[in-house]
Design a protein around this motif. Structure first.
Motif, PDB file in Angstrom:
ATOM      1  N   THR A 121       0.835  -1.202   0.000  1.00  0.00           N
ATOM      2  CA  THR A 121       0.000   0.000   0.000  1.00  0.00           C
ATOM      3  C   THR A 121       0.870   1.253   0.000  1.00  0.00           C
ATOM      4  O   THR A 121       0.595   2.213  -0.734  1.00  0.00           O
ATOM      5  N   THR A 140       2.093   2.844  -3.338  1.00  0.00           N
ATOM      6  CA  THR A 140       1.231   3.796  -4.038  1.00  0.00           C
ATOM      7  C   THR A 140       1.456   5.205  -3.496  1.00  0.00           C
ATOM      8  O   THR A 140       1.552   6.169  -4.254  1.00  0.00           O
ATOM      9  N   TYR A 141       1.538   5.318  -2.173  1.00  0.00           N
ATOM     10  CA  TYR A 141       1.791   6.625  -1.564  1.00  0.00           C
ATOM     11  C   TYR A 141       3.176   7.142  -1.953  1.00  0.00           C
ATOM     12  O   TYR A 141       3.357   8.340  -2.196  1.00  0.00           O
ATOM     13  N   GLU A 159       4.755   6.559  -4.691  1.00  0.00           N
ATOM     14  CA  GLU A 159       4.682   7.041  -6.072  1.00  0.00           C
ATOM     15  C   GLU A 159       4.213   8.499  -6.084  1.00  0.00           C
ATOM     16  O   GLU A 159       4.693   9.313  -6.870  1.00  0.00           O
ATOM     17  N   PRO A 195      -2.729  -3.690  -3.637  1.00  0.00           N
ATOM     18  CA  PRO A 195      -3.685  -2.805  -4.319  1.00  0.00           C
ATOM     19  C   PRO A 195      -3.666  -3.008  -5.833  1.00  0.00           C
ATOM     20  O   PRO A 195      -2.601  -3.086  -6.444  1.00  0.00           O
ATOM     21  N   SER A 212      -4.798  -1.821  -9.840  1.00  0.00           N
ATOM     22  CA  SER A 212      -4.581  -0.544 -10.536  1.00  0.00           C
ATOM     23  C   SER A 212      -5.726   0.443 -10.294  1.00  0.00           C
ATOM     24  O   SER A 212      -5.493   1.645 -10.191  1.00  0.00           O
ATOM     25  N   THR A 214      -7.555   0.721  -7.568  1.00  0.00           N
ATOM     26  CA  THR A 214      -7.361   1.246  -6.210  1.00  0.00           C
ATOM     27  C   THR A 214      -6.248   2.288  -6.196  1.00  0.00           C
ATOM     28  O   THR A 214      -6.380   3.346  -5.583  1.00  0.00           O
ATOM     29  N   LYS A 215      -5.161   1.982  -6.898  1.00  0.00           N
ATOM     30  CA  LYS A 215      -4.040   2.926  -6.973  1.00  0.00           C
ATOM     31  C   LYS A 215      -4.479   4.234  -7.629  1.00  0.00           C
ATOM     32  O   LYS A 215      -4.153   5.312  -7.131  1.00  0.00           O
ATOM     33  N   GLU A 216      -5.203   4.128  -8.723  1.00  0.00           N
ATOM     34  CA  GLU A 216      -5.661   5.320  -9.441  1.00  0.00           C
ATOM     35  C   GLU A 216      -6.592   6.153  -8.568  1.00  0.00           C
ATOM     36  O   GLU A 216      -6.499   7.382  -8.516  1.00  0.00           O
ATOM     37  N   HIS A 242      -4.494   7.976  -6.023  1.00  0.00           N
ATOM     38  CA  HIS A 242      -3.786   9.102  -6.647  1.00  0.00           C
ATOM     39  C   HIS A 242      -4.730  10.293  -6.857  1.00  0.00           C
ATOM     40  O   HIS A 242      -4.339  11.440  -6.625  1.00  0.00           O
TER      41      HIS A 242
END
Length: 152
Positions: free
Chosen positions: A53, A56-57, A59, A99, A101, A103-105, A108
């Protein structure tokens, strides 16, 4: 470096108001670090899921903390490697939450802001909580290493 470059300080009221990020944490419910022998697998799943998780943060941090892009890229790579290594130690690795894609999007989009100050505060909060998460992760893995026969 955040505090020096952007004058973001720990006691900033704005920073406290923006702390709605729901960042991963290792808590006592995941196993007391002195006696969590029976919670080992649960703890490892939580740590690996949390690391995935945090990727993602991180990124997001890479996009907003551009003056340290190379260091953050290295941190992203190391975090991914550690998450995978710990995932392999879990009894059922497929139980580790990674996560997708979408969830990641979604995350973001939630983190985006048109205010530079909010971006700086968000970056600071992510890095602060990541540091705390890693401190507890190191403690847990060190304890496991001393109580189980595996190598990290």
């Amino acid at each position: 470096q955040m505090c020096e470059k952007f004058t973001v300080c720990e006691n900033s009221m704005e920073m406290l108001l923006q702390n709605n990020l729901n960042l991963p944490k290792v808590t006592e419910e995941d196993g007391d670090f002195l006696t969590f022998l029976s919670f080992q697998d649960k703890c490892l799943r939580k740590i690996s899921s949390g690391l995935y998780t945090f990727q993602t943060y991180l990124e997001y941090v890479k996009k907003t903390f551009t003056s340290e892009k190379q260091n953050v890229e290295s941190l992203c790579y190391s975090t991914e490697h550690l998450a995978g290594t710990i995932r392999q130690m879990v009894i059922n690795p497929e139980e580790v939450i990674i996560p997708d894609s979408a969830t990641k999007e979604s995350l973001h989009e939630k983190l985006k802001s048109d205010k530079t100050w909010i971006e700086k505060i968000t970056t600071h909060l992510i890095l602060r909580d990541f540091t705390s998460f890693m401190e507890k992760t190191v403690r847990a893995v060190r304890y496991l290493k001393n109580t189980r026969s595996f190598s990290v």
